[in-house]
Design a protein around this motif. Sequence first.
Motif, mmCIF file in Angstrom:
data_model
loop_
_atom_site.group_PDB
_atom_site.id
_atom_site.type_symbol
_atom_site.label_atom_id
_atom_site.label_comp_id
_atom_site.label_asym_id
_atom_site.label_seq_id
_atom_site.Cartn_x
_atom_site.Cartn_y
_atom_site.Cartn_z
ATOM 1 N N LYS A 14 0.988 -0.566 -0.069
ATOM 2 C CA LYS A 14 -0.361 -0.107 -0.382
ATOM 3 C C LYS A 14 1.064 1.379 -0.233
ATOM 4 O O LYS A 14 1.905 1.471 0.651
ATOM 5 N N ILE A 26 -0.726 7.880 2.138
ATOM 6 C CA ILE A 26 -1.907 8.160 1.488
ATOM 7 C C ILE A 26 -1.516 9.575 0.581
ATOM 8 O O ILE A 26 -0.459 10.415 1.920
ATOM 9 N N VAL A 60 -7.053 9.520 -0.200
ATOM 10 C CA VAL A 60 -6.496 8.199 -1.410
ATOM 11 C C VAL A 60 -5.319 7.678 -1.083
ATOM 12 O O VAL A 60 -4.462 7.643 -0.588
ATOM 13 N N MET A 61 -5.763 6.343 -0.908
ATOM 14 C CA MET A 61 -4.438 5.196 -1.142
ATOM 15 C C MET A 61 -4.548 3.866 -1.779
ATOM 16 O O MET A 61 -5.351 3.396 -2.425
ATOM 17 N N GLN A 102 -10.710 4.429 2.677
ATOM 18 C CA GLN A 102 -9.391 3.973 2.602
ATOM 19 C C GLN A 102 -8.880 3.760 4.310
ATOM 20 O O GLN A 102 -7.488 3.541 4.289
ATOM 21 N N GLU A 142 -5.430 1.620 5.218
ATOM 22 C CA GLU A 142 -5.117 2.005 6.334
ATOM 23 C C GLU A 142 -4.358 1.189 7.393
ATOM 24 O O GLU A 142 -3.605 0.533 8.132
#
Length: 97
Positions: free
Chosen positions: A13, A16, A25-26, A58, A62
């Motif tokens: 990932k 951010i 948004v990620m 998101q 996260e």
Amino acid sequence: MNHFTLTAILVSKDAIRFTPAGIPVMHCQLEHSGQANEVGVARKIQMSVEAIAIGPIQKDLEQMDLGAQAVFEGFLAPKTLRNQRLVFHITHIQLKN
């Protein structure tokens, strides 16, 4: 209807970022391995999928650990107007135990 559901493992990932409107948004990478039935024959599938989580979802992404397995739901859309490569837009995540 454009609805996509995938059981996958979160393998990476990005940090951010925020849209000009301030929406989080990620981007991430998901890996799926399993089988599907095609014309009565089991077909082994192993794939990597580029995905994105925008807005409140998101935060769920996260908080996930790399290597975690989940059921991801959402839709497929072109990356940009000029780049028609499909990206999975995640709208719901359900962690698997």
